[in-house]
Design an enzyme around this catalytic site. Structure first.
Site, PDB file in Angstrom:
ATOM      1  N   CYS A   2      36.547 -18.678  23.967  1.00 23.02           N
ATOM      2  CA  CYS A   2      35.527 -19.730  24.108  1.00 23.02           C
ATOM      3  C   CYS A   2      35.383 -20.383  22.748  1.00 23.02           C
ATOM      4  CB  CYS A   2      34.198 -19.150  24.572  1.00 23.02           C
ATOM      5  SG  CYS A   2      32.920 -20.407  24.780  1.00 23.02           S
ATOM      6  N   GLU A 105      37.761 -25.491  28.190  1.00 25.43           N
ATOM      7  CA  GLU A 105      39.076 -24.943  27.877  1.00 25.43           C
ATOM      8  C   GLU A 105      40.092 -26.072  27.996  1.00 25.43           C
ATOM      9  OE1 GLU A 105      39.826 -22.386  26.454  1.00 25.43           O
ATOM     10  OE2 GLU A 105      38.319 -20.867  26.868  1.00 25.43           O
TER      11      GLU A 105
END
Length: 222
Positions: A2, A105
Site C-alpha cells: 500500500c 494500486e
C-alpha cells in the site's frame, strides 16, 4: 503493498465509528491522495481506551539516527512481522488501525505506462488497515510513526497486485488492538474477498502532488 490511499470520512465520524477519543491535531480531510510521510489517522488503544491520533506514515525504528538513515518503512509484511527487528516489538506491544476509505494500486499497459486503480469497499464505508506504530526521536522532537501491515493479495485483487493491505473488520478490531487478549496472529491472512471492489482511475494520481475528488472517479482509459 500500500503506497497511496484516500480518506474522506470526517474526523468526528471516524471517532464515533471506532469509539475513540479524537486528538486535536488530526490531519485535514478529505484527502484523496495520502502519501508516505504524511500524517494519517490512526486508532490506538491504551488502558482500555481508544484514541484517534495523527501519526507519520513511515515507521522509524529506534536505531535510526535520522529520518533518512534507512529505508522508508511504509509497509510491514504480515509473514515476517513478528521476526523482523524493526517490527517485532511493535507487533507484540504497539498494534494499531490505520483508517482509509480506499487505496490505489497500479498495473502496467502494454507500452509500460502505469495505470492506477482505486480499491474500496462496495458500500463505500471506512476501511481499517492493520498497522504497527513506534515513537522515534528525542523527547524534545518526538515523532509517532506507523506502518501498514500487508499480506498476499486475495484472488479478487491478485490480477492488479500480488500484495494488499491487511484489512480488519469491526469484529476483529479489539483483538488486533490488544483489547481482547492474545491471538492477533490468526488475523494476518488474506481476506476482504467479498467487501472490496475496484475501478480504473485517471493517471493524475500518479503524481503525489495531485489532489481532489476527481482522483477516484472511474475512467475507461486516459
Amino acid at each position: 503493498m500500500c503506497g497511496r490511499f484516500a480518506i474522506t470520512l470526517p474526523n468526528d465520524a471516524m471517532a464515533q465509528l471506532f469509539a475513540a477519543r479524537p486528538a486535536n491535531d488530526l490531519p485535514h480531510v478529505p484527502n484523496f491522495n495520502v502519501c508516505p510521510t504524511n500524517l494519517v489517522h490512526v486508532v490506538r488503544s491504551s488502558d482500555g481506551a481508544r484514541r484517534l491520533d495523527a501519526l507519520r506514515w513511515g515507521f522509524l525504528p529506534h536505531w535510526y539516527k535520522t529520518e533518512t538513515a534507512g529505508p522508508l518503512l511504509i509497509n510491514a509484511r504480515a509473514e515476517t512481522l513478528a521476526d523482523k527487528p524493526a517490527f517485532r516489538a511493535a507487533c507484540r506491544e504497539r498494534r494499531c488501525l490505520v483508517v482509509a476509505t480506499g487505496f490505489y494500486e497500479w498495473t502496467k499497459s502494454e507500452d509500460g505506462q502505469r495505470l492506477p486503480w482505486y480499491i474500496h469497499r462496495h458500500d463505500s464505508g471506512a476501511i481499517a488497515f492493520a498497522g504497527v506504530w513506534q515513537d522515534w526521536g528525542p523527547e524534545t522532537a518526538r515523532q509517532r510513526t506507523c506502518a501498514i501491515v500487508t499480506t498476499a493479495a486475495n484472488k479478487k485483487l491478485g490480477n492488479i497486485h500480488h500484495r494488499m493491505p491487511l484489512i480488519l473488520e469491526p469484529e476483529d478490531w479489539a483483538l488486533w488492538l490488544g483489547e481482547a487478549g492474545k491471538g492477533a496472529a490468526k488475523l494476518m491472512c488474506p481476506g476482504a474477498e467479498e467487501i472490496l471492489e475496484f475501478h480504473r482511475v485517471g493517471r493524475a494520481v500518479n503524481s503525489n502532488r495531485a489532489s481532489g475528488p476527481g482522483l477516484i472517479e472511474p475512467v475507461q482509459g486516459d
